[in-house]
Design an enzyme around this catalytic site. Structure first.
Site, PDB file in Angstrom:
ATOM      1  N   CYS A  33     -13.695 -34.990  57.484  1.00  5.72           N
ATOM      2  CA  CYS A  33     -14.306 -33.699  57.810  1.00  5.72           C
ATOM      3  C   CYS A  33     -13.286 -32.674  58.288  1.00  5.72           C
ATOM      4  O   CYS A  33     -13.637 -31.528  58.535  1.00  5.72           O
ATOM      5  CB  CYS A  33     -15.399 -33.877  58.860  1.00  5.72           C
ATOM      6  SG  CYS A  33     -14.805 -34.588  60.378  1.00  5.72           S
ATOM      7  N   ASP A  35     -11.639 -32.530  61.110  1.00  8.62           N
ATOM      8  CA  ASP A  35     -11.475 -32.311  62.538  1.00  8.62           C
ATOM      9  C   ASP A  35     -10.137 -32.885  63.001  1.00  8.62           C
ATOM     10  O   ASP A  35      -9.701 -33.910  62.497  1.00  8.62           O
ATOM     11  CB  ASP A  35     -12.606 -32.984  63.319  1.00  8.62           C
ATOM     12  CG  ASP A  35     -13.914 -32.215  63.181  1.00  8.62           C
ATOM     13  OD1 ASP A  35     -13.967 -31.298  62.347  1.00  8.62           O
ATOM     14  OD2 ASP A  35     -14.860 -32.522  63.903  1.00  8.62           O
ATOM     15  N   CYS A  58     -16.139 -29.741  65.206  1.00  5.20           N
ATOM     16  CA  CYS A  58     -17.534 -29.372  65.449  1.00  5.20           C
ATOM     17  C   CYS A  58     -17.897 -29.564  66.929  1.00  5.20           C
ATOM     18  O   CYS A  58     -17.094 -30.059  67.725  1.00  5.20           O
ATOM     19  CB  CYS A  58     -18.438 -30.235  64.580  1.00  5.20           C
ATOM     20  SG  CYS A  58     -18.320 -31.966  65.011  1.00  5.20           S
ATOM     21  N   CYS A 102     -17.188 -39.895  63.039  1.00  2.00           N
ATOM     22  CA  CYS A 102     -16.224 -38.847  62.680  1.00  2.00           C
ATOM     23  C   CYS A 102     -15.843 -37.986  63.871  1.00  2.00           C
ATOM     24  O   CYS A 102     -14.730 -37.482  63.929  1.00  2.00           O
ATOM     25  CB  CYS A 102     -16.737 -37.996  61.528  1.00  2.00           C
ATOM     26  SG  CYS A 102     -18.005 -36.809  61.930  1.00  2.00           S
TER      27      CYS A 102
HETATM   28 FE1  FES Z   1     -16.835 -34.740  61.650  1.00  2.00          FE
HETATM   29 FE2  FES Z   1     -17.226 -32.884  63.419  1.00  2.00          FE
HETATM   30  S1  FES Z   1     -18.045 -33.011  61.496  1.00  2.00           S
HETATM   31  S2  FES Z   1     -16.122 -34.619  63.609  1.00  2.00           S
END
Ligand code: FES
Length: 127
Positions: A33, A35, A58, A102
């Site tokens: 993702c 991050d 996020c 994640c």
């Molecule tokens: Fe994966 Fe935030 S969407 S850590």
């Protein structure tokens, strides 16, 4: 969807920043993702006297970084090494299932940073 603790740490993240002259600096990320977390630690006498981070991610990633930093600040290195992803999630009162893996970068960053520090100590001792 998010607990009050998650919203609190997202809205008021603790220990944000970068330590000047840190003992350890480590960066980890979730390639899935995008991050990423930059973590700095100040270690004195086998204790984490300060922890600061910059998180790009996020709301869940911000909340886990903030809560994780609170859980380990002031702890000895072995106490800090014992803190894992599940402890951070439990302290936040849970996370949505799809965010559990994640978003939780702080424990692995911390473990990588402490190991890096302990390895450098061993190399110094071996000289
Ligand atoms: Fe994966 Fe935030 S969407 S850590």
């Amino acid at each position: 969807m998010y607990t009050e603790a998650v919203l609190d740490h997202f809205n008021n993240p603790r220990n944000v920043g970068i330590i000047d002259d840190p003992t350890v600096l480590v960066q980890v990320g979730d390639p899935g993702c995008g991050d990423s977390l930059l973590l700095t630690l100040k270690i004195e006498d086998d204790r984490l006297v300060d922890i600061r981070y910059k998180i790009y991610g996020c709301g869940a990633a911000i909340a886990t970084s903030s809560m994780g930093s609170e859980l380990v600040k002031g702890k000895t290195l072995s106490e800090a090494l014992a803190v894992g992803d599940a402890d951070v999630i439990a302290a936040l009162g849970g996370l949505p299932e799809e965010k559990e893996h994640c978003s939780n970068l702080i424990a692995s960053a911390l473990q990588a940073g402490i190991r890096q520090y302990l390895d450098s100590l061993r190399q110094e001792e071996a000289k």
